[in-house]
Design a protein around this motif. Structure first.
Motif, short mmCIF file in Angstrom:
data_model
loop_
_atom_site.label_atom_id
_atom_site.label_comp_id
_atom_site.label_asym_id
_atom_site.label_seq_id
_atom_site.Cartn_x
_atom_site.Cartn_y
_atom_site.Cartn_z
N ALA A 1 111.45 76.51 81.73
CA ALA A 1 112.54 76.70 80.75
C ALA A 1 112.04 77.47 79.53
O ALA A 1 112.71 78.35 79.01
CB ALA A 1 113.11 75.36 80.34
N MET A 2 110.82 77.14 79.09
CA MET A 2 110.20 77.84 77.96
C MET A 2 110.01 79.32 78.29
O MET A 2 110.31 80.21 77.49
CB MET A 2 108.86 77.18 77.65
N SER A 3 109.53 79.61 79.51
CA SER A 3 109.32 81.00 79.94
C SER A 3 110.63 81.77 79.99
O SER A 3 110.71 82.90 79.53
CB SER A 3 108.66 81.06 81.32
N LEU B 1 113.83 71.38 74.31
CA LEU B 1 112.84 72.20 73.59
C LEU B 1 113.36 72.62 72.21
O LEU B 1 112.60 72.70 71.25
CB LEU B 1 112.49 73.45 74.41
N ASP B 2 114.68 72.85 72.11
CA ASP B 2 115.28 73.27 70.83
C ASP B 2 115.41 72.09 69.86
O ASP B 2 115.14 72.22 68.67
CB ASP B 2 116.69 73.86 71.05
N GLN C 1 108.70 68.87 68.89
CA GLN C 1 107.46 68.11 68.73
C GLN C 1 107.32 67.04 69.82
O GLN C 1 106.24 66.83 70.36
CB GLN C 1 107.41 67.45 67.35
N TYR C 2 108.43 66.39 70.14
CA TYR C 2 108.40 65.35 71.18
C TYR C 2 108.10 65.97 72.54
O TYR C 2 107.37 65.39 73.35
CB TYR C 2 109.72 64.59 71.21
N PHE C 3 108.66 67.14 72.80
CA PHE C 3 108.46 67.81 74.08
C PHE C 3 107.36 68.87 74.00
O PHE C 3 107.42 69.89 74.68
CB PHE C 3 109.79 68.39 74.60
N ASP C 4 106.38 68.61 73.18
CA ASP C 4 105.19 69.46 73.11
C ASP C 4 104.52 69.41 74.49
O ASP C 4 104.10 68.34 74.95
CB ASP C 4 104.25 68.91 72.03
N LEU C 5 104.45 70.55 75.15
CA LEU C 5 103.99 70.60 76.54
C LEU C 5 102.55 70.11 76.70
O LEU C 5 102.17 69.64 77.77
CB LEU C 5 104.15 72.02 77.11
N GLN C 6 101.76 70.17 75.63
CA GLN C 6 100.37 69.68 75.70
C GLN C 6 100.33 68.15 75.83
O GLN C 6 99.37 67.60 76.35
CB GLN C 6 99.59 70.07 74.42
#
Length: 245
Positions: free
Chosen positions: A238-240, A213-214, A218-223
């Motif tokens: 992990a984001m939470s 995520l860090d 952009q590549y790991f954009d959850l959408q």
């Protein structure tokens, strides 16, 4: 169109873009010396000798160099051990024979490293390392690997089977039996895929979801992630966790 500074530097490095990006990012992670050694080993011939009449002894020798976080760091251990033999004035051929390591591969890696080091210096990349005693020595190298190979990451789906799925495509893939990983990490990056009767990931190293995520938000954009498999859910967790801390 205009080529970015990163693009100009990558054009000078004679290798796949993922490896070039890893080397270019390595000074930021304070591990350009180690990233260079790993790149040289990956560019070399196969390192491990597997004679049919000494299969068990070869496996035991490989285990002596195994790093718990994965195969890239195992290759680094081998390179460091080989260079230590040279520094100590020992005969490298004897060391390689005793440990079922290809001396041709090691000489090839040495030559590749010297060549790549000259290019890195010519494009202004600093040769730096984290102190070996620093607890971030190996995590820094793994973060650096992630900065180059973030598109080659898989998430564990079935621990018993050792089954993973690639994050963006949701492709099922198995951990190759040759790995030095003694456990099944939740997320791994891999150098290549191997196809036999099944699809395997080869040369794998454990990474943390927070790094993904860090390093490549952009590549790991959850959408945009595949909802196949559990990667999206694990990255959301992990984001939470990161937002709560």
């Amino acid at each position: 169109g205009n080529i970015t500074e990163l693009g100009h530097q990558a054009c000078r490095l004679p290798m796949e873009p993922q490896m070039a990006k890893m080397l270019i990012e390595s000074p930021k992670h304070r591990c350009s010396n180690e990233a260079l050694s790993i790149a040289a080993m990956l560019c070399s011939l196969p390192v491990w000798l597997r004679p049919n009449d000494a299969f068990r002894a070869a496996n035991e020798a490989k285990a002596r160099f195994a790093h718990m976080d994965g195969d890239h760091l195992t290759l680094l251990n081998v390179f460091h051990a080989y260079k230590q033999q040279l520094q100590d004035g020992n005969e490298p051929a004897k060391f390689c024979a005793e440990n079922f390591i290809s001396i041709r591969a090691m000489r090839s890696a040495e030559a590749a490293r010297e060549h790549l080091k000259k290019i890195m210096e010519s494009i202004g990349l600093q040769m730096v390392s984290t102190e070996f005693q620093d607890k971030e020595y190996y995590p820094n190298i793994r973060r650096c690997l992630t900065s180059g190979y973030f598109m080659q990451v898989a998430c564990l789906e079935n621990e018993k089977k050792g089954a993973y799925t690639t994050i963006r495509e949701g492709q099922e893939i198995l951990m190759h039996p040759s790995t030095s990983l003694g456990h099944k990490p939740e997320f791994v990056l891999f150098h290549e895929m191997a196809i036999s009767s099944k699809l395997f990931l080869k040369t794998a190293t454990q990474v943390k979801p927070e790094w993904l995520l860090d390093i490549a938000p952009q590549y790991f954009d959850l959408q945009r992630l595949s909802s196949k498999g559990s990667a999206k859910e694990k990255l959301e967790k992990a984001m939470s966790r990161r937002q709560e801390s």
